[in-house]
Design a protein around this motif. Structure first.
Motif, mmCIF file in Angstrom:
data_model
loop_
_atom_site.group_PDB
_atom_site.id
_atom_site.type_symbol
_atom_site.label_atom_id
_atom_site.label_comp_id
_atom_site.label_asym_id
_atom_site.label_seq_id
_atom_site.Cartn_x
_atom_site.Cartn_y
_atom_site.Cartn_z
ATOM 1 N N MET A 120 -11.450 3.031 -0.178
ATOM 2 C CA MET A 120 -10.671 1.952 0.420
ATOM 3 C C MET A 120 -10.075 1.078 -0.672
ATOM 4 O O MET A 120 -10.671 0.899 -1.737
ATOM 5 N N LEU A 121 -8.912 0.529 -0.395
ATOM 6 C CA LEU A 121 -8.166 -0.224 -1.393
ATOM 7 C C LEU A 121 -8.112 -1.697 -1.004
ATOM 8 O O LEU A 121 -7.719 -2.043 0.112
ATOM 9 N N PHE A 122 -8.506 -2.570 -1.937
ATOM 10 C CA PHE A 122 -8.518 -4.006 -1.708
ATOM 11 C C PHE A 122 -7.982 -4.730 -2.943
ATOM 12 O O PHE A 122 -7.986 -4.191 -4.055
ATOM 13 N N PHE A 123 -7.510 -5.954 -2.728
ATOM 14 C CA PHE A 123 -7.278 -6.872 -3.845
ATOM 15 C C PHE A 123 -7.744 -8.256 -3.403
ATOM 16 O O PHE A 123 -7.880 -8.526 -2.203
ATOM 17 N N ASP A 124 -8.020 -9.107 -4.368
ATOM 18 C CA ASP A 124 -8.509 -10.448 -4.071
ATOM 19 C C ASP A 124 -7.326 -11.387 -3.870
ATOM 20 O O ASP A 124 -6.616 -11.725 -4.819
ATOM 21 N N GLY A 125 -7.111 -11.778 -2.609
ATOM 22 C CA GLY A 125 -6.072 -12.752 -2.302
ATOM 23 C C GLY A 125 -6.603 -14.160 -2.446
ATOM 24 O O GLY A 125 -7.797 -14.373 -2.710
ATOM 25 N N ARG A 157 -7.156 -16.202 -0.178
ATOM 26 C CA ARG A 157 -8.013 -16.581 0.947
ATOM 27 C C ARG A 157 -9.056 -15.531 1.287
ATOM 28 O O ARG A 157 -9.700 -15.604 2.317
ATOM 29 N N GLY A 158 -9.263 -14.567 0.404
ATOM 30 C CA GLY A 158 -10.258 -13.533 0.663
ATOM 31 C C GLY A 158 -9.756 -12.153 0.259
ATOM 32 O O GLY A 158 -8.680 -12.010 -0.321
ATOM 33 N N ARG A 159 -10.558 -11.147 0.569
ATOM 34 C CA ARG A 159 -10.212 -9.777 0.201
ATOM 35 C C ARG A 159 -9.161 -9.235 1.162
ATOM 36 O O ARG A 159 -9.290 -9.340 2.383
ATOM 37 N N MET A 160 -8.125 -8.657 0.587
ATOM 38 C CA MET A 160 -7.019 -8.094 1.355
ATOM 39 C C MET A 160 -7.061 -6.574 1.229
ATOM 40 O O MET A 160 -7.194 -6.024 0.130
ATOM 41 N N HIS A 161 -6.944 -5.907 2.367
ATOM 42 C CA HIS A 161 -6.969 -4.451 2.382
ATOM 43 C C HIS A 161 -5.556 -3.899 2.536
ATOM 44 O O HIS A 161 -4.712 -4.490 3.224
ATOM 45 N N TYR A 162 -5.317 -2.769 1.888
ATOM 46 C CA TYR A 162 -4.042 -2.075 2.057
ATOM 47 C C TYR A 162 -4.281 -0.572 2.028
ATOM 48 O O TYR A 162 -5.320 -0.097 1.573
ATOM 49 N N ARG A 163 -3.334 0.155 2.561
ATOM 50 C CA ARG A 163 -3.381 1.614 2.517
ATOM 51 C C ARG A 163 -2.232 2.142 1.665
ATOM 52 O O ARG A 163 -1.168 1.526 1.595
ATOM 53 N N ARG A 164 -2.491 3.288 1.091
ATOM 54 C CA ARG A 164 -1.488 3.951 0.265
ATOM 55 C C ARG A 164 -1.480 5.433 0.629
ATOM 56 O O ARG A 164 -2.531 6.065 0.709
ATOM 57 N N TRP A 165 -0.283 5.957 0.855
ATOM 58 C CA TRP A 165 -0.123 7.375 1.145
ATOM 59 C C TRP A 165 0.570 8.009 -0.064
ATOM 60 O O TRP A 165 1.805 8.016 -0.155
#
Length: 240
Positions: A1-6, A8-16
């Motif tokens: 799973m892919l996340f970055f620290d925003g 206001r908290g951890r943000m998740h994104y998807r990549r194809w």
């Protein structure tokens, strides 16, 4: 799973991922949606060798936050800008197309400083200026194109004489897809907005509502987006 620290908290994104992509598309979903709803679009874009990344808005999908209060427009812009910066770091030499649906479309326009209410319809322009980002967070020359789906009227004041914000770049290709029967964001407003911007290509879909990519017309809409994107990228390559 892919996340970055925003902020206001951890943000998740998807990549194809795509091997040696001709372009990369960054998608910002609408309210109540998340990146997992867009596998079909990602598959269509992979068919033209375009890699897609999609953000889970704060409180949606696997991103932290309150789903009822995803944040102010400035906060949404900050989150989306961080994802775009990650894409530019990972794929620095690929043409980048920004895409947004509904709230995501508002965010995409705001990233260019171009999401602003019509001055004639805004009761308190001082408050508008405080609440709406008017300076681009993403340089215009970082984008090859912009795709907007179901964009609400409240963000379509950009381009009106005397409006707050930064006008859309004159040379930025823009595709707007909209359902003719959209009750959440009636099409009349985007028609007026399109008439003010020569680089906007408006595609209207009969018997379709707000959520075009999840309605019976979804395959045609995704195909139109892919064809348009490929044309923009090929046109860019010919100019070089």
């Amino acid at each position: 799973m892919l996340f970055f620290d925003g902020a206001r908290g951890r943000m998740h994104y998807r990549r194809w991922p795509v091997d040696n992509p001709i372009a990369v598309a960054v998608l910002l979903p609408g309210m109540g949606q998340h990146s997992g709803h867009y596998h079909r679009l990602a598959r269509t874009l992979r068919g033209i060798d375009t890699e897609m990344w999609a953000l889970d808005t704060a409180g949606h999908g696997l991103s932290e936050g309150d789903p009822e209060h995803p944040g102010s427009l400035a906060e949404l812009v900050a989150d989306a800008t961080m994802l775009v910066e990650s894409v530019r770091t990972e794929l620095p030499h690929r043409p980048l197309v920004l895409m947004g649906h509904s709230l995501g479309a508002v965010t995409a326009l705001a990233m260019l400083g171009a999401a602003a209410p019509d001055p004639a319809s805004a009761a308190d322009m001082a408050k508008v200026e405080a609440d709406w980002p008017v300076t681009p967070s993403v340089p215009a020359d970082a984008l090859t194109g912009l795709v907007l789906s179901g964009v609400p009227k409240r963000a379509l004041g950009g381009g009106v004489p005397g409006a707050l914000g930064t006008p859309l770049p004159r040379d930025l290709p823009v595709l707007a897809v909209h359902g003719a029967e959209d009750r959440r964001a009636p099409i009349d407003a985007v028609k007026v907005w399109t008439a003010r911007h020569e680089t906007v290509d408006l595609r209207e879909y009969a018997d379709a509502g707000h959520d075009l990519l999840h309605e019976p017309v979804h395959a045609r809409v995704a195909g139109d987006i892919a064809d348009w994107l490929r044309g923009v990228v090929v046109g860019l390559a010919r100019q070089r």
